[in-house]
Structures are given as structure tokens and as C-alpha cells.
Design a protein around this motif. Sequence first.
Motif, PDB file in Angstrom:
ATOM      1  N   MET A 147      10.256 -11.659  -1.823  1.00 44.01           N
ATOM      2  CA  MET A 147       9.710 -11.160  -0.570  1.00 44.01           C
ATOM      3  C   MET A 147       8.242 -11.518  -0.363  1.00 44.01           C
ATOM      4  O   MET A 147       7.781 -11.601   0.778  1.00 44.01           O
ATOM      5  N   PHE A 148       7.509 -11.724  -1.472  1.00 39.56           N
ATOM      6  CA  PHE A 148       6.067 -11.934  -1.355  1.00 39.56           C
ATOM      7  C   PHE A 148       5.633 -13.177  -2.132  1.00 39.56           C
ATOM      8  O   PHE A 148       6.154 -13.467  -3.213  1.00 39.56           O
ATOM      9  N   LEU A 149       4.665 -13.871  -1.568  1.00 39.83           N
ATOM     10  CA  LEU A 149       4.137 -15.100  -2.163  1.00 39.83           C
ATOM     11  C   LEU A 149       3.352 -14.782  -3.426  1.00 39.83           C
ATOM     12  O   LEU A 149       2.647 -13.775  -3.499  1.00 39.83           O
ATOM     13  N   ASP A 150       3.481 -15.651  -4.445  1.00 43.99           N
ATOM     14  CA  ASP A 150       2.653 -15.503  -5.642  1.00 43.99           C
ATOM     15  C   ASP A 150       2.188 -16.872  -6.125  1.00 43.99           C
ATOM     16  O   ASP A 150       2.525 -17.913  -5.539  1.00 43.99           O
ATOM     17  N   GLU A 151       1.419 -16.893  -7.191  1.00 45.38           N
ATOM     18  CA  GLU A 151       0.803 -18.124  -7.684  1.00 45.38           C
ATOM     19  C   GLU A 151       1.834 -19.174  -8.082  1.00 45.38           C
ATOM     20  O   GLU A 151       1.637 -20.375  -7.868  1.00 45.38           O
ATOM     21  N   LYS A 152       2.948 -18.722  -8.672  1.00 47.57           N
ATOM     22  CA  LYS A 152       3.949 -19.679  -9.157  1.00 47.57           C
ATOM     23  C   LYS A 152       4.574 -20.481  -8.025  1.00 47.57           C
ATOM     24  O   LYS A 152       5.048 -21.592  -8.254  1.00 47.57           O
ATOM     25  N   ASP A 153       4.568 -19.933  -6.822  1.00 42.76           N
ATOM     26  CA  ASP A 153       5.119 -20.659  -5.677  1.00 42.76           C
ATOM     27  C   ASP A 153       4.266 -21.871  -5.327  1.00 42.76           C
ATOM     28  O   ASP A 153       4.765 -22.838  -4.732  1.00 42.76           O
ATOM     29  N   ILE A 154       3.008 -21.830  -5.680  1.00 42.83           N
ATOM     30  CA  ILE A 154       2.093 -22.917  -5.325  1.00 42.83           C
ATOM     31  C   ILE A 154       1.748 -23.770  -6.538  1.00 42.83           C
ATOM     32  O   ILE A 154       1.677 -25.000  -6.456  1.00 42.83           O
ATOM     33  N   VAL A 192      -1.086  -7.298  -6.590  1.00 39.78           N
ATOM     34  CA  VAL A 192      -0.571  -6.212  -7.428  1.00 39.78           C
ATOM     35  C   VAL A 192       0.921  -6.018  -7.159  1.00 39.78           C
ATOM     36  O   VAL A 192       1.361  -6.056  -6.012  1.00 39.78           O
ATOM     37  N   PRO A 193       1.721  -5.829  -8.203  1.00 43.12           N
ATOM     38  CA  PRO A 193       3.170  -5.647  -7.990  1.00 43.12           C
ATOM     39  C   PRO A 193       3.483  -4.349  -7.270  1.00 43.12           C
ATOM     40  O   PRO A 193       2.742  -3.361  -7.372  1.00 43.12           O
ATOM     41  N   ILE A 194       4.604  -4.357  -6.556  1.00 38.21           N
ATOM     42  CA  ILE A 194       5.097  -3.128  -5.941  1.00 38.21           C
ATOM     43  C   ILE A 194       5.548  -2.191  -7.052  1.00 38.21           C
ATOM     44  O   ILE A 194       6.104  -2.609  -8.060  1.00 38.21           O
ATOM     45  N   THR A 195       5.298  -0.912  -6.872  1.00 38.83           N
ATOM     46  CA  THR A 195       5.710   0.082  -7.857  1.00 38.83           C
ATOM     47  C   THR A 195       7.201  -0.032  -8.153  1.00 38.83           C
ATOM     48  O   THR A 195       8.010  -0.176  -7.241  1.00 38.83           O
ATOM     49  N   ASP A 196       7.558   0.022  -9.433  1.00 33.38           N
ATOM     50  CA  ASP A 196       8.966  -0.061  -9.835  1.00 33.38           C
ATOM     51  C   ASP A 196       9.704   1.182  -9.346  1.00 33.38           C
ATOM     52  O   ASP A 196       9.408   2.304  -9.753  1.00 33.38           O
ATOM     53  N   LEU A 197      10.674   0.984  -8.472  1.00 32.52           N
ATOM     54  CA  LEU A 197      11.387   2.090  -7.846  1.00 32.52           C
ATOM     55  C   LEU A 197      12.859   2.126  -8.222  1.00 32.52           C
ATOM     56  O   LEU A 197      13.638   2.864  -7.620  1.00 32.52           O
ATOM     57  N   SER A 198      13.247   1.334  -9.225  1.00 31.70           N
ATOM     58  CA  SER A 198      14.665   1.174  -9.530  1.00 31.70           C
ATOM     59  C   SER A 198      15.331   2.449 -10.015  1.00 31.70           C
ATOM     60  O   SER A 198      16.545   2.609  -9.890  1.00 31.70           O
ATOM     61  N   ASP A 199      14.577   3.379 -10.584  1.00 26.57           N
ATOM     62  CA  ASP A 199      15.171   4.604 -11.130  1.00 26.57           C
ATOM     63  C   ASP A 199      15.025   5.793 -10.176  1.00 26.57           C
ATOM     64  O   ASP A 199      15.255   6.929 -10.562  1.00 26.57           O
ATOM     65  N   LYS A 200      14.642   5.536  -8.925  1.00 26.88           N
ATOM     66  CA  LYS A 200      14.458   6.603  -7.952  1.00 26.88           C
ATOM     67  C   LYS A 200      15.336   6.353  -6.724  1.00 26.88           C
ATOM     68  O   LYS A 200      15.771   5.240  -6.483  1.00 26.88           O
ATOM     69  N   LEU A 311     -11.181  -5.526   4.633  1.00 29.20           N
ATOM     70  CA  LEU A 311     -10.255  -4.584   4.001  1.00 29.20           C
ATOM     71  C   LEU A 311     -10.311  -4.746   2.494  1.00 29.20           C
ATOM     72  O   LEU A 311     -11.022  -5.615   1.976  1.00 29.20           O
ATOM     73  N   ASP A 312      -9.582  -3.908   1.795  1.00 29.25           N
ATOM     74  CA  ASP A 312      -9.494  -3.994   0.338  1.00 29.25           C
ATOM     75  C   ASP A 312      -8.531  -5.129  -0.006  1.00 29.25           C
ATOM     76  O   ASP A 312      -7.316  -4.989   0.100  1.00 29.25           O
ATOM     77  N   GLN A 313      -9.088  -6.287  -0.421  1.00 27.20           N
ATOM     78  CA  GLN A 313      -8.252  -7.472  -0.659  1.00 27.20           C
ATOM     79  C   GLN A 313      -7.237  -7.258  -1.779  1.00 27.20           C
ATOM     80  O   GLN A 313      -6.199  -7.920  -1.823  1.00 27.20           O
ATOM     81  N   SER A 314      -7.526  -6.331  -2.701  1.00 24.26           N
ATOM     82  CA  SER A 314      -6.605  -6.083  -3.810  1.00 24.26           C
ATOM     83  C   SER A 314      -5.297  -5.456  -3.329  1.00 24.26           C
ATOM     84  O   SER A 314      -4.319  -5.398  -4.078  1.00 24.26           O
ATOM     85  N   ARG A 315      -5.273  -4.996  -2.074  1.00 23.45           N
ATOM     86  CA  ARG A 315      -4.074  -4.357  -1.524  1.00 23.45           C
ATOM     87  C   ARG A 315      -3.299  -5.278  -0.577  1.00 23.45           C
ATOM     88  O   ARG A 315      -2.409  -4.817   0.141  1.00 23.45           O
ATOM     89  N   VAL A 316      -3.633  -6.552  -0.576  1.00 23.19           N
ATOM     90  CA  VAL A 316      -2.978  -7.501   0.331  1.00 23.19           C
ATOM     91  C   VAL A 316      -1.777  -8.159  -0.352  1.00 23.19           C
ATOM     92  O   VAL A 316      -1.865  -8.609  -1.497  1.00 23.19           O
ATOM     93  N   LYS A 317      -0.651  -8.193   0.371  1.00 21.85           N
ATOM     94  CA  LYS A 317       0.524  -8.957  -0.027  1.00 21.85           C
ATOM     95  C   LYS A 317       0.831  -9.931   1.108  1.00 21.85           C
ATOM     96  O   LYS A 317       0.590  -9.634   2.282  1.00 21.85           O
ATOM     97  N   ILE A 318       1.354 -11.117   0.763  1.00 27.78           N
ATOM     98  CA  ILE A 318       1.651 -12.133   1.774  1.00 27.78           C
ATOM     99  C   ILE A 318       3.157 -12.389   1.791  1.00 27.78           C
ATOM    100  O   ILE A 318       3.758 -12.667   0.747  1.00 27.78           O
ATOM    101  N   THR A 319       3.758 -12.295   2.964  1.00 21.18           N
ATOM    102  CA  THR A 319       5.206 -12.466   3.096  1.00 21.18           C
ATOM    103  C   THR A 319       5.621 -13.868   2.686  1.00 21.18           C
ATOM    104  O   THR A 319       5.013 -14.863   3.096  1.00 21.18           O
ATOM    105  N   HIS A 320       6.670 -13.966   1.883  1.00 22.55           N
ATOM    106  CA  HIS A 320       7.172 -15.245   1.389  1.00 22.55           C
ATOM    107  C   HIS A 320       7.912 -15.983   2.498  1.00 22.55           C
ATOM    108  O   HIS A 320       8.676 -15.371   3.259  1.00 22.55           O
TER     109      HIS A 320
END
Length: 418
Positions: A147-154, A192-200, A311-320
Motif C-alpha cells: 500500500m505504501f512506497l518504501d526504499e526497496k521500491d526504488i 514508520v511502519p503502521i502499527t501491527d493490528l493482526s491480533d485485534k 508538517l511532521d515529516q516522520s508521519r508521512v506515508k506515500i501511496t504505492h
Amino acid sequence: MKVRRFSRTSLLVLAAFVGLYAAFLLVGNFQKSLSIKTSLEKGLDSLEHRLLQDARIKSLVDKDESTKTILILPLNFSNAPTKKPGNLTVLLERPANLPKQPRGVPMDKMPYMMELNYKPSKCPKTLGTIARYSSWFKERFKPGLKMFLDEKDIYNFDNYFKISHYGMPFGYATVDRNILGLIVTNPNFINVPITDLSDKCVRCAVVGCGGILNGSNAGQEIDSHDFVFRVNHALTSEKHASDVGRKTSFYEFFPESQHVRNVKDPNAAYLFTPFKKVDLYYAESMLRGDNSSRNFSVEGKMKKFFRPPLLDQSRVKITHPDFFRYIFTHFMDLKGYRPTTGALLVFTAIYLCDEVTIYGFGYDPRFTVHYYDRKFINITHSPTGAHDIANERNCGKTSFRRCYKAFQTRSLKCCKAV
């Protein structure tokens, strides 16, 4: 020397006095000890009463704590990586022999990139389970999509090659790879990764700006969700809070739609959705914290554009780009130019959450266009060059009918529109 003799009577009297005195002492000591014992028992009783009272208070506190809503934060900063600027010539690997870019590949035929760390939800009642009961949804729903772009994509050329088959927003076919490198290597783009929500079992609200929300008093209900997704103006001030709530977990925007200044929640994550080349230059400037210029050099040409927000750049995610392509091919039927940000936001929520409730989407002539309008604005159905609103509405109705039917048969909750 004379010895005084005592008669038997005198001795008996003396013995009687001694006995009485001894008895008096014994009674006094007994009363004293009885008094001590009584005081001790009273103290113990008081202590026991206090302990029992404290236990009851603690029980009530624990019970109250257990009923409180636990705040789930959207981003997991405990796993935030440390990052330093990299050398683009080293990081952007290029094979000696570049593979030939295939032409004319249908948009729905290229495989989609998957999230390597994907964990399926353990929640027994989730939107993803519709695929078990609905063949229509099963053909379209693909869990684990990236869902979100990361370094490995580039960095990784194989990954970069896969997302370079199509033009924006569905790929980076005509984009200078260096600008992508500047984005992902920016030390402020921690991603920053999205919080792990698999057990909720995660409940989410997606809030639009529809006028139907004005006077709805849905604010408290909206804020009761684990995550709240917002888009466009997203006004949550005191004037509107009772109708739309205050909480913002995810705010989605692109240059023309951003109203970051309206986002008041300090825990909000920012989902940037680049639709065109200049949006990437906008993103790079935003991550550098430079909002002083409205001009961007796009491949040697200067273009005037909107000033990026601070804005707080540490809170930015970019759509893949693959997520853009997936929504467009599987749910928009390849009609129009691209999906709307509203459609992207809804599907982002569907992929992150187990239960999704939609508020303030769609147009109703009985209501003004936006909940924050100061005067009534009539709804128009003028087409736009970028969106096929009618198609999205029809797709939404079809999806909702099929979704609701599947959930109804299994007593599962789908989504509702306020």
C-alpha cells in the motif's frame, strides 16, 4: 533480744490483707491487658476494614480501567529506523544491460507487488472474510497488497522495473528516478511502519465532507472508532466536533486538496497520494521542510505550484502506485482518468481495518454540498476531467449491495452511510 510474737488471729488478718492486695494487683493487670487486647482488636478490625475498603476501591478502579477505550496509534515509532542521507549513484543500482520496457501491457495484467511482512488479521469478523462467501468480492479482493512506497521500491532495480510499466499515478514510467531517490533517501522520510493490528479487531470510520453530516450529532460515535480517516478540509473545530468528531488517525491529500492546517490531532499520519510528476517534486520539497517556493523544476522546466505544507515529516506515508492501479482496475473498471482520493481512502481503510463505517460520502440534494458550508450550496453533477464520479457511485452501490448481502447471511457488519 525480745521476739515479738503474733497471735494466730493476727496472722490470719495479715494473710487476708496480702491476699486482697494480690487479688487487687491481678485484677488491675487483667483489666490492663484486657484494655490492650481490646485496643489491638479494634486496631486490627480497623486495619482489616481499611484493607477491604482499599481492595474494593482497587477493584472498582481496575474495572473502570478495563472499560476505558485503549488508544491505538496509527504509526509504530518503536520500530522507527535511523536514517542518513545516501549517495544516489550508489543506492540506485542499475544493471549493465537494461531490460527492454515492454509496450502495451494491459493495466490489469501486470502482477501486483505484495507486502513481504503482511500478517492476516486474526479477527473472526472482518471485511476480508467476505471473500469466502462472495465470488464477486473474491475475484477482486487481494490481501497483502503493498500500500505504501518504501526504499526497496526504488533502490532495487527489479522492483523499480515492475512499477515502471505505466505512467502516473499507476507507475513511474516517465519519471526521473533521481527524484524518487531523493524522496526515499531523505532522512526525514523515516516511513514508520503502521502499527501491527493482526491480533485485534479494528473498527474504523472514514469521514467525508458531505453536508449530510451537518446536525448529525455523529461526532462521539465517529471518535469511538480505533482509527478515523479524513480527507480534504477535515474541519474538526469546536463548531463542527459534535457532528464530525475530533479524532484524526489518517489524513489523505495531494497538492491541490491539502488542508493540513485543519488537522489538529497530534497523532495523525499523513497519506500523500502523488497523481502526477510535479507531485513528486512537491513531496521532495515537503520532506525537506521547504515551503518557501511555489516553483518547481520538473525535468528542466519551471512549474508554478502550490506551496507545500509544514508538517511532521516522520508521519508521512506515500501511496504505492500499484495500490492506485489495483483500485482502478478491480473496483473502478478502468473508467475515468484515476480514482478519487475518497475512493482511495475508503479502500485504504478496508485494507487496514476489520470493520469500516463510512460517514459523509455521496451527494444528496436535500443537503448542502459540505457540512461546513456557511450557506446552502446546490449539488451539481458537472463531470471532471480526472474522475468518473457517476461510475464510482455506481460501483459503490454495487459493492455495497453485494457486501451487505454477504454480511447479512453471515451476521457480519459491513459499512453504513450516515
